[in-house]
Design an enzyme around this catalytic site. Structure first.
Site, mmCIF file in Angstrom:
data_model
loop_
_atom_site.group_PDB
_atom_site.id
_atom_site.type_symbol
_atom_site.label_atom_id
_atom_site.label_comp_id
_atom_site.label_asym_id
_atom_site.label_seq_id
_atom_site.Cartn_x
_atom_site.Cartn_y
_atom_site.Cartn_z
ATOM 1 N N TYR A 94 -3.296 -1.002 10.086
ATOM 2 C CA TYR A 94 -3.201 -1.190 8.666
ATOM 3 C C TYR A 94 -1.671 -0.695 8.194
ATOM 4 C CZ TYR A 94 -4.593 -0.968 3.529
ATOM 5 O OH TYR A 94 -4.548 -1.143 2.150
ATOM 6 N N SER A 141 1.024 -1.235 0.003
ATOM 7 C CA SER A 141 -0.214 -0.168 -0.043
ATOM 8 C C SER A 141 0.858 1.372 0.128
ATOM 9 C CB SER A 141 -0.758 -0.029 1.277
ATOM 10 O OG SER A 141 -1.506 1.099 1.227
HETATM 11 P P1 NAP Z 1 -11.697 -5.619 -1.247
HETATM 12 O O1 NAP Z 1 -12.430 -5.681 -2.500
HETATM 13 O O2 NAP Z 1 -12.196 -5.295 0.223
HETATM 14 O O3 NAP Z 1 -10.995 -7.096 -1.207
HETATM 15 C C1 NAP Z 1 -10.500 -7.537 0.005
HETATM 16 C C2 NAP Z 1 -10.530 -9.130 -0.158
HETATM 17 O O4 NAP Z 1 -9.783 -9.493 0.932
HETATM 18 C C3 NAP Z 1 -11.866 -9.908 -0.097
HETATM 19 O O5 NAP Z 1 -11.851 -10.420 -1.493
HETATM 20 C C4 NAP Z 1 -11.737 -10.690 0.985
HETATM 21 O O6 NAP Z 1 -12.239 -11.975 0.584
HETATM 22 C C5 NAP Z 1 -10.448 -10.837 1.431
HETATM 23 N N1 NAP Z 1 -10.567 -10.958 2.945
HETATM 24 C C6 NAP Z 1 -10.568 -10.304 3.849
HETATM 25 N N2 NAP Z 1 -10.496 -10.580 5.081
HETATM 26 C C7 NAP Z 1 -10.061 -12.026 4.852
HETATM 27 C C8 NAP Z 1 -10.070 -13.036 5.743
HETATM 28 N N3 NAP Z 1 -10.385 -12.998 7.060
HETATM 29 N N4 NAP Z 1 -9.741 -14.357 5.002
HETATM 30 C C9 NAP Z 1 -9.854 -14.405 3.884
HETATM 31 N N5 NAP Z 1 -10.042 -13.494 3.141
HETATM 32 C C10 NAP Z 1 -10.257 -12.002 3.455
HETATM 33 O O7 NAP Z 1 -10.710 -4.618 -1.408
HETATM 34 P P2 NAP Z 1 -9.224 -4.425 -2.200
HETATM 35 O O8 NAP Z 1 -9.218 -2.990 -2.193
HETATM 36 O O9 NAP Z 1 -9.456 -5.234 -3.361
HETATM 37 O O10 NAP Z 1 -8.106 -5.091 -1.297
HETATM 38 C C11 NAP Z 1 -7.178 -5.897 -1.950
HETATM 39 C C12 NAP Z 1 -5.743 -5.508 -1.343
HETATM 40 O O11 NAP Z 1 -5.240 -4.404 -1.892
HETATM 41 C C13 NAP Z 1 -5.887 -5.469 0.159
HETATM 42 O O12 NAP Z 1 -4.623 -6.087 0.693
HETATM 43 C C14 NAP Z 1 -5.874 -3.967 0.565
HETATM 44 O O13 NAP Z 1 -5.038 -3.615 1.696
HETATM 45 C C15 NAP Z 1 -4.909 -3.547 -0.681
HETATM 46 N N6 NAP Z 1 -4.757 -2.199 -1.104
HETATM 47 C C16 NAP Z 1 -6.152 -1.605 -1.547
HETATM 48 C C17 NAP Z 1 -6.039 -0.228 -1.809
HETATM 49 C C18 NAP Z 1 -7.316 0.531 -2.118
HETATM 50 O O14 NAP Z 1 -7.283 1.783 -2.382
HETATM 51 N N7 NAP Z 1 -8.494 -0.358 -2.466
HETATM 52 C C19 NAP Z 1 -4.961 0.388 -1.804
HETATM 53 C C20 NAP Z 1 -4.027 -0.245 -1.132
HETATM 54 C C21 NAP Z 1 -3.809 -1.504 -0.956
HETATM 55 P P3 NAP Z 1 -13.892 -12.516 0.911
HETATM 56 O O15 NAP Z 1 -14.518 -11.724 -0.335
HETATM 57 O O16 NAP Z 1 -13.612 -13.873 0.785
HETATM 58 O O17 NAP Z 1 -14.450 -12.162 2.183
#
Ligand code: NAP
Length: 253
Positions: free
Chosen positions: A158, A145
Site C-alpha cells: 500500500y 495517503s
Molecule cells: P472503503 O470504504 O473500503 O472504499 C474503498 C472503495 O474501493 C470501495 O468502495 C470499493 O468498491 C473500491 N474497490 C476496492 N477494490 C476494488 C476493485 N478491485 N475494483 C473496483 N473497486 C474497488 O475505504 P476508503 O477509506 O473510503 O478508501 C477510499 C480511498 O481512500 C482508497 O484509495 C484509500 O486507500 C484511501 N485512503 C483512505 C484512508 C482512510 O483512513 N480510510 C486514508 C488514506 C487514504 P466496491 O464497494 O465496489 O467494492
C-alpha cells in the site's frame, strides 16, 4: 471562472469506489456542488442507493460496474464509457490495503494491491485524460495517503502504491498543465471507513492513533469530500501537481 468558483454545474464527474467511505462522500459533495455523476464500483447494485441520493439532489447519475484488479479490463470499460459520455472530472478514489509483515507478502498479493491502487488509476487517467487534453479542460484528483509520505506499519504494498500515486500525480500534472488539465491528489489522514476497520478494532492502536492526531479525532469521509470539490472546482484552476494533506494535523506534528 463562474460566478461562484466552487460550483461545478455542467460538469460530469466519474468517481471510483463510490459505494462506500470517501468515494461515496465525495460523489455526494460533487453532486451538491452541481456536478452530474458516474459512479464506478464492483457491485452495480451496491452503487444504486448512492445514485438514488444523487438523483434526489436533481443531478444525473449513472453507474458502471468494473473490477479494478485487471487494468486491461479497466481500459475496455473506460474506453466504452468515454465513447458514450464526456467526463470532465475524474476522482481516482478506489483502493485496497493489505496488512502484514513484509517478509510474508506474496508476490500475487503485492501485485493485486498495486494493480488496484496504482495501475488502474493510471489507466483511467490515461483514458479520460486523453479526452480532456483534446478539449483542453478537465481535472483529475487521485486519492493518495499519509503513506505517500510515511512508511506505515506492515503495509509495504500500500505504501509503495501510494508513494507512486503521488509521483504519478506530479508527473501527469507537469505534462498536462499547459493543456488546461489539472492533476492533483489528496492525502487523507486516518478516516473512519472500511479501509481502517482493522485499526479501530484494536483498542490500543485506535487510542495511540487518536492521541497522535492534533485535531483529537479520526476524520470522517465528509472531511475529505470538501477537498475533492475544491480540487475539481474553478477555484483550484492554478493548482497542479499538489498533494493536499487533510489529516487533522498528523503530518504537521
Ligand atoms: P472503503 O470504504 O473500503 O472504499 C474503498 C472503495 O474501493 C470501495 O468502495 C470499493 O468498491 C473500491 N474497490 C476496492 N477494490 C476494488 C476493485 N478491485 N475494483 C473496483 N473497486 C474497488 O475505504 P476508503 O477509506 O473510503 O478508501 C477510499 C480511498 O481512500 C482508497 O484509495 C484509500 O486507500 C484511501 N485512503 C483512505 C484512508 C482512510 O483512513 N480510510 C486514508 C488514506 C487514504 P466496491 O464497494 O465496489 O467494492
Amino acid at each position: 471562472m463562474t460566478a461562484d468558483p466552487f460550483r461545478l454545474d455542467g460538469q460530469r464527474a466519474l468517481v471510483t469506489g463510490a459505494r462506500t467511505g470517501i468515494g461515496r462522500a465525495a460523489a455526494l459533495a460533487l453532486a451538491a456542488a452541481g456536478a452530474d455523476l458516474v459512479l464506478w464500483g464492483r457491485d452495480i447494485e451496491g452503487l444504486e442507493p448512492v445514485a438514488e441520493q444523487i438523483r434526489a439532489l436533481g443531478r444525473e447519475c449513472g453507474t458502471v460496474a468494473g473490477d479494478l484488479t485487471d487494468p486491461d479490463e479497466v481500459e475496455v470499460t473506460a474506453t466504452a464509457l468515454a465513447a458514450e459520455q464526456r467526463i470532465d472530472l475524474l476522482v481516482n478514489n478506489a483502493g485496497i490495503i493489505s496488512r502484514g509483515a513484509a517478509v510474508g507478502i506474496s508476490l500475487s498479493d503485492w501485485r493485486r494491491v498495486l494493480r488496484v491502487d496504482l495501475d488502474s488509476a493510471f489507466v483511467l487517467a490515461r483514458c479520460f485524460g486523453a479526452r480532456m487534453l483534446e478539449r483542453r479542460a478537465g481535472r483529475i484528483v487521485n486519492i493518495a495517503s499519509l503513506l505517500s509520505f510515511q512508511g506505515g506499519v506492515n503495509v509495504a504494498s500500500y505504501t509503495a502504491s501510494k508513494h507512486a500515486l503521488a509521483g504519478l500525480t506530479k508527473s501527469l500534472a507537469t505534462e498536462w498543465a499547459s493543456a488546461g488539465v489539472g492533476v492533483n491528489a489528496i492525502a487523507p489522514g486516518y478516516i473512519v471507513t472500511d479501509n481502517t476497520a482493522a485499526l479501530r478494532a484494536d483498542p490500543a492502536r485506535d487510542r495511540a492513533i487518536t492521541e497522535r492526531i492534533p485535531a483529537g479525532r479520526w476524520g470522517s469521509p465528509a472531511d475529505i469530500a470538501g477537498a475533492v470539490v475544491f480540487l475539481c472546482s474553478p477555484a483550484a484552476a492554478y493548482l497542479h501537481g499538489h498533494v493536499l494533506v487533510v489529516d487533522g494535523g498528523w503530518l504537521a506534528r
